[in-house]
Motif scaffolding. Structure first.
Motif, PDB file in Angstrom:
ATOM      1  N   SER A   1      55.410 -42.086  50.835  1.00  0.00           N
ATOM      2  CA  SER A   1      56.142 -43.031  49.983  1.00  0.00           C
ATOM      3  C   SER A   1      55.164 -43.723  49.048  1.00  0.00           C
ATOM      4  O   SER A   1      54.068 -44.122  49.461  1.00  0.00           O
ATOM      5  CB  SER A   1      56.856 -44.078  50.835  1.00  0.00           C
ATOM      6  OG  SER A   1      57.831 -43.443  51.638  1.00  0.00           O
ATOM      7  N   MET A   2      55.580 -43.861  47.806  1.00  0.00           N
ATOM      8  CA  MET A   2      54.730 -44.497  46.808  1.00  0.00           C
ATOM      9  C   MET A   2      55.537 -45.555  46.070  1.00  0.00           C
ATOM     10  O   MET A   2      56.733 -45.398  45.849  1.00  0.00           O
ATOM     11  CB  MET A   2      54.218 -43.466  45.804  1.00  0.00           C
ATOM     12  CG  MET A   2      53.336 -42.416  46.425  1.00  0.00           C
ATOM     13  SD  MET A   2      52.770 -41.197  45.241  1.00  0.00           S
ATOM     14  CE  MET A   2      51.816 -42.210  44.144  1.00  0.00           C
ATOM     15  N   VAL A   3      54.852 -46.601  45.677  1.00  0.00           N
ATOM     16  CA  VAL A   3      55.489 -47.647  44.877  1.00  0.00           C
ATOM     17  C   VAL A   3      55.384 -47.226  43.425  1.00  0.00           C
ATOM     18  O   VAL A   3      54.310 -46.880  42.941  1.00  0.00           O
ATOM     19  CB  VAL A   3      54.800 -49.013  45.101  1.00  0.00           C
ATOM     20  CG1 VAL A   3      55.414 -50.077  44.219  1.00  0.00           C
ATOM     21  CG2 VAL A   3      54.868 -49.399  46.568  1.00  0.00           C
ATOM     22  N   TYR A   4      56.497 -47.221  42.733  1.00  0.00           N
ATOM     23  CA  TYR A   4      56.491 -46.839  41.327  1.00  0.00           C
ATOM     24  C   TYR A   4      55.907 -47.956  40.483  1.00  0.00           C
ATOM     25  O   TYR A   4      56.050 -49.139  40.799  1.00  0.00           O
ATOM     26  CB  TYR A   4      57.909 -46.529  40.840  1.00  0.00           C
ATOM     27  CG  TYR A   4      58.449 -45.231  41.356  1.00  0.00           C
ATOM     28  CD1 TYR A   4      58.077 -44.027  40.768  1.00  0.00           C
ATOM     29  CD2 TYR A   4      59.319 -45.200  42.447  1.00  0.00           C
ATOM     30  CE1 TYR A   4      58.565 -42.828  41.244  1.00  0.00           C
ATOM     31  CE2 TYR A   4      59.807 -44.006  42.931  1.00  0.00           C
ATOM     32  CZ  TYR A   4      59.429 -42.815  42.326  1.00  0.00           C
ATOM     33  OH  TYR A   4      59.900 -41.635  42.796  1.00  0.00           O
ATOM     34  N   LEU A   5      55.260 -47.585  39.403  1.00  0.00           N
ATOM     35  CA  LEU A   5      54.765 -48.584  38.459  1.00  0.00           C
ATOM     36  C   LEU A   5      55.947 -49.210  37.731  1.00  0.00           C
ATOM     37  O   LEU A   5      56.951 -48.551  37.483  1.00  0.00           O
ATOM     38  CB  LEU A   5      53.820 -47.928  37.445  1.00  0.00           C
ATOM     39  CG  LEU A   5      52.511 -47.388  37.997  1.00  0.00           C
ATOM     40  CD1 LEU A   5      51.773 -46.605  36.912  1.00  0.00           C
ATOM     41  CD2 LEU A   5      51.647 -48.504  38.524  1.00  0.00           C
ATOM     42  N   PRO A   6      55.837 -50.481  37.363  1.00  0.00           N
ATOM     43  CA  PRO A   6      56.946 -51.095  36.628  1.00  0.00           C
ATOM     44  C   PRO A   6      57.049 -50.495  35.240  1.00  0.00           C
ATOM     45  O   PRO A   6      56.067 -49.997  34.669  1.00  0.00           O
ATOM     46  CB  PRO A   6      56.556 -52.566  36.557  1.00  0.00           C
ATOM     47  CG  PRO A   6      55.069 -52.579  36.727  1.00  0.00           C
ATOM     48  CD  PRO A   6      54.732 -51.401  37.586  1.00  0.00           C
ATOM     49  N   ASN A   7      58.254 -50.517  34.663  1.00  0.00           N
ATOM     50  CA  ASN A   7      58.440 -50.046  33.300  1.00  0.00           C
ATOM     51  C   ASN A   7      57.677 -50.944  32.345  1.00  0.00           C
ATOM     52  O   ASN A   7      57.741 -52.172  32.461  1.00  0.00           O
ATOM     53  CB  ASN A   7      59.918 -50.053  32.916  1.00  0.00           C
ATOM     54  CG  ASN A   7      60.674 -48.923  33.573  1.00  0.00           C
ATOM     55  OD1 ASN A   7      60.098 -47.887  33.884  1.00  0.00           O
ATOM     56  ND2 ASN A   7      61.957 -49.128  33.815  1.00  0.00           N
ATOM     57  N   PRO A   8      56.959 -50.382  31.411  1.00  0.00           N
ATOM     58  CA  PRO A   8      56.214 -51.219  30.463  1.00  0.00           C
ATOM     59  C   PRO A   8      57.168 -51.959  29.520  1.00  0.00           C
ATOM     60  O   PRO A   8      58.244 -51.452  29.187  1.00  0.00           O
ATOM     61  CB  PRO A   8      55.352 -50.220  29.689  1.00  0.00           C
ATOM     62  CG  PRO A   8      56.058 -48.915  29.827  1.00  0.00           C
ATOM     63  CD  PRO A   8      56.775 -48.968  31.150  1.00  0.00           C
TER      64      PRO A   8
END
Length: 171
Positions: free
Chosen positions: A160-167
């Motif tokens: 499981s990975m945390v997605y980067l926030p949308n710029p």
């Protein structure tokens, strides 16, 4: 006397420099079209046969501007072997393919590759929707259960990975 010696050294240096900057030569490893610009979508201005000797004028991305006799144009970088002339050796070709297939290689054997990664601006400008292309991609899809089975056979596991926030876009 010292002045003549100095001028002689300067001339020798200039000659060596000029020779180093001379056009690199190469040989086509396959028959290739000559293009007016470094793009597969540009106009074809001629063709060269496999084994043709060329002088390399300029490199741009994955393309080389070459001249051969009266012909001049752009060819794909991977179609030209620079340096020593290309000669096909069927025996060496068969041995090389066998080594690739068995993943066995002779120690000390030099392998050279060249490549260009990613898309360039020209590729993106020329892109267009293709229903046939989408249908072709769909034929490569598999179900989730087949994918899980394949991953299990290869010893892969879920991470499981945390997605980067949308710029945030700034206009």
């Amino acid at each position: 006397m010292k002045t003549q010696y100095g001028i002689g050294l300067i001339l020798v240096g200039a000659l060596c420099s000029a020779l180093a900057m001379a056009a690199q030569t190469g040989t086509l490893i396959k028959s290739e079209s000559l293009y007016a610009a470094p793009a597969g979508t540009s106009a074809r201005v001629g063709s060269l046969s496999r084994g043709a000797q060329v002088s390399v004028i300029k490199r741009q991305g994955g393309w080389l501007q070459v001249s051969s006799g009266r012909s001049q144009g752009w060819v794909r970088l991977l179609s030209v072997r620079t340096g020593a002339a290309y000669s096909s050796n069927a025996g060496a070709d068969v041995v090389g393919m066998a080594q690739m297939a068995t993943r066995k290689r002779q120690p000390g054997q030099i392998v050279a590759t060249a490549g260009v990664r990613g898309l360039n601006e020209e590729d993106l400008k020329e892109a267009h929707y293709s229903a046939d292309g989408i249908a072709q991609l769909d034929r490569y899809s598999v179900s989730a259960s087949v994918a899980r089975s394949f991953a299990a056979q290869g010893g892969l596991r879920v991470v499981s990975m945390v997605y980067l926030p949308n710029p945030q876009r700034e206009y």
